[in-house]
Design an enzyme around this catalytic site. Sequence first.
Site, PDB file in Angstrom:
ATOM      1  N   ASP A 183      15.457  22.205 -29.353  1.00 15.92           N
ATOM      2  CA  ASP A 183      14.347  21.286 -29.112  1.00 15.92           C
ATOM      3  C   ASP A 183      13.522  21.693 -27.905  1.00 15.92           C
ATOM      4  O   ASP A 183      12.948  20.845 -27.208  1.00 15.92           O
ATOM      5  CB  ASP A 183      14.856  19.837 -28.954  1.00 15.92           C
ATOM      6  CG  ASP A 183      15.745  19.439 -30.121  1.00 15.92           C
ATOM      7  OD1 ASP A 183      15.336  19.703 -31.257  1.00 15.92           O
ATOM      8  OD2 ASP A 183      16.841  18.920 -29.885  1.00 15.92           O
ATOM      9  N   GLY A 241      14.203  21.505 -36.753  1.00 13.98           N
ATOM     10  CA  GLY A 241      13.008  20.699 -36.998  1.00 13.98           C
ATOM     11  C   GLY A 241      11.925  21.176 -36.063  1.00 13.98           C
ATOM     12  O   GLY A 241      12.074  21.110 -34.854  1.00 13.98           O
ATOM     13  N   HIS A 242      10.878  21.754 -36.613  1.00 16.43           N
ATOM     14  CA  HIS A 242       9.765  22.230 -35.789  1.00 16.43           C
ATOM     15  C   HIS A 242       8.553  21.365 -36.064  1.00 16.43           C
ATOM     16  O   HIS A 242       8.199  21.177 -37.217  1.00 16.43           O
ATOM     17  CB  HIS A 242       9.398  23.682 -36.172  1.00 16.43           C
ATOM     18  CG  HIS A 242      10.399  24.685 -35.702  1.00 16.43           C
ATOM     19  ND1 HIS A 242      10.384  25.993 -36.106  1.00 16.43           N
ATOM     20  CD2 HIS A 242      11.426  24.568 -34.852  1.00 16.43           C
ATOM     21  CE1 HIS A 242      11.375  26.631 -35.524  1.00 16.43           C
ATOM     22  NE2 HIS A 242      12.031  25.791 -34.763  1.00 16.43           N
ATOM     23  N   GLN A 260      17.663  26.351 -33.524  1.00 18.45           N
ATOM     24  CA  GLN A 260      18.655  25.907 -32.529  1.00 18.45           C
ATOM     25  C   GLN A 260      18.470  26.746 -31.254  1.00 18.45           C
ATOM     26  O   GLN A 260      17.351  27.105 -30.955  1.00 18.45           O
ATOM     27  CB  GLN A 260      20.088  25.973 -33.066  1.00 18.45           C
ATOM     28  CG  GLN A 260      20.394  24.967 -34.167  1.00 18.45           C
ATOM     29  CD  GLN A 260      19.905  25.417 -35.526  1.00 18.45           C
ATOM     30  OE1 GLN A 260      20.181  26.521 -35.957  1.00 18.45           O
ATOM     31  NE2 GLN A 260      19.184  24.580 -36.215  1.00 18.45           N
ATOM     32  N   LYS A 313      10.069  25.444 -29.645  1.00 15.15           N
ATOM     33  CA  LYS A 313       9.895  26.835 -30.065  1.00 15.15           C
ATOM     34  C   LYS A 313       8.763  26.978 -31.076  1.00 15.15           C
ATOM     35  O   LYS A 313       8.057  27.970 -31.074  1.00 15.15           O
ATOM     36  CB  LYS A 313      11.186  27.363 -30.716  1.00 15.15           C
ATOM     37  CG  LYS A 313      12.363  27.439 -29.777  1.00 15.15           C
ATOM     38  CD  LYS A 313      13.609  27.910 -30.497  1.00 15.15           C
ATOM     39  CE  LYS A 313      14.231  26.868 -31.407  1.00 15.15           C
ATOM     40  NZ  LYS A 313      14.823  25.705 -30.759  1.00 15.15           N
TER      41      LYS A 313
END
Length: 427
Positions: free
Chosen positions: A13, A40-41, A224, A16
């Site tokens: 988180d 999750g992006h 991650q 990225k």
Amino acid sequence: MPATIVLGTQWGDEGKGKFTDLLAADASMVVRYQGGHNAGHTLVVKGESFALQLVPSGVLYPHTTPVIGNGVVVDPFVLLAEMEMLSSRGVDVSRIRVSGNAHLILPYHQQLDALHERHLGNAKLGTTKRGIGPAYADKSMRLGIRVQDMLDEKIFRAKLHTALGHANKVLTKVFNRLPVDPDQLADRVLTECLPGIQPLIADSINEIHAALEAGENVLFEGAQATFLDLDHGTYPFVTSSNPTAGGACTGAGVGPRHIDRIIGIAKAYVTRVGAGPFPTELFDDDGDKMVDIGREYGTNTGRRRRPGWVDAVMLRHAVRLNSLTELAITKLDVLDTFDTVKICTGYRIDGHEITTLPYHQSQIHKAEPIYEEFAGWNTDLTTVTDVEGLPANARRFLDALAKQAGVPITLVSTGPGRAQYLEYETR
Ligand code: IMP
């Protein structure tokens, strides 16, 4: 570039997606190399927000080929749903490539993930329950099912029978649940998922190397982060893959000599979701403020992230583990209204001061952070458009962080939008 890895240096988180998206502007290919839809992006483009889980960030540019590499675990139902979401918003998804060697996450992996977590009780890991661990476990046990297996119905059914021969024993005898019918599951996957995914299945190794040999820019996108790495993270509170730079080589099929640049993304503070040690964790108003201003809730799971000050001990370790060439700092603007900001420069453990990460995890649990404090900048950084506009106090914080980490900071994000970033030169 030509071959660049972008990866997280903390517990995930870090934001990225934002810098991957930025770097993808100059890349012909963006390759995910590990993890699955536990990632999750969120990308904000022209005020529109896109939440991606499996598809590489480069998908929003028409000129890039997004590749899901062999090291990724792919839930075919999630991939299809994500493609449908993107298509409905005008994004061309026909360019996506999925490695035939990537392993599948199927519904029984998710069921087992949730059951294992419940079984662990207070010792639970706090996984995303997306089936990541069980899918990688099947891969290691040689019971995994690969994307390419869907292309041969006979093989696919036979492998599902073998895999479920094992998984069903665990489901029924250990967890007292109903068994999964292999043929019913095969029917579902082959009719609901295969038609949409089949055109994307590719020899990703060949395509990645063709791009590298043609001198094109290839971006490898980690999901991650370093301290969630199965080998190098705070085990067992880790994910089941290798987000570190070496994982890009195995998870995409390239040798280390191809890689020119390795960018570590670090948030200006730190967050962690799920259980595990966290030396700079905050339980006070400063922590609540970071969570509120930084909107630190999981993109996928909605869980509140645990907040803390940025930790240079960890960053130095991340520099070593990944051969980082530089750092990109995100969410600096979240600290805009703090009177004082801090960097953890070392730990005090049993009365001793240390500046490297202890290998013994009990020591990490006991570590008390030693902080260097800096005056805050009390300026709205979201409106700063060039590096000269950065307040001196913000520069002092960044330069001290770079010095502590031992690599330069080259990019700084000052807001969620695509354009809200500065190219930085450490002094
Ligand atoms: P899993 O990857 O779902 O098996 O979860 C293992 C650990 O990694 C848990 O602590 C999760 O919270 C954490 N984790 C997995 N994916 C992410 C992510 O994308 N961001 C932050 N933490 C993650």
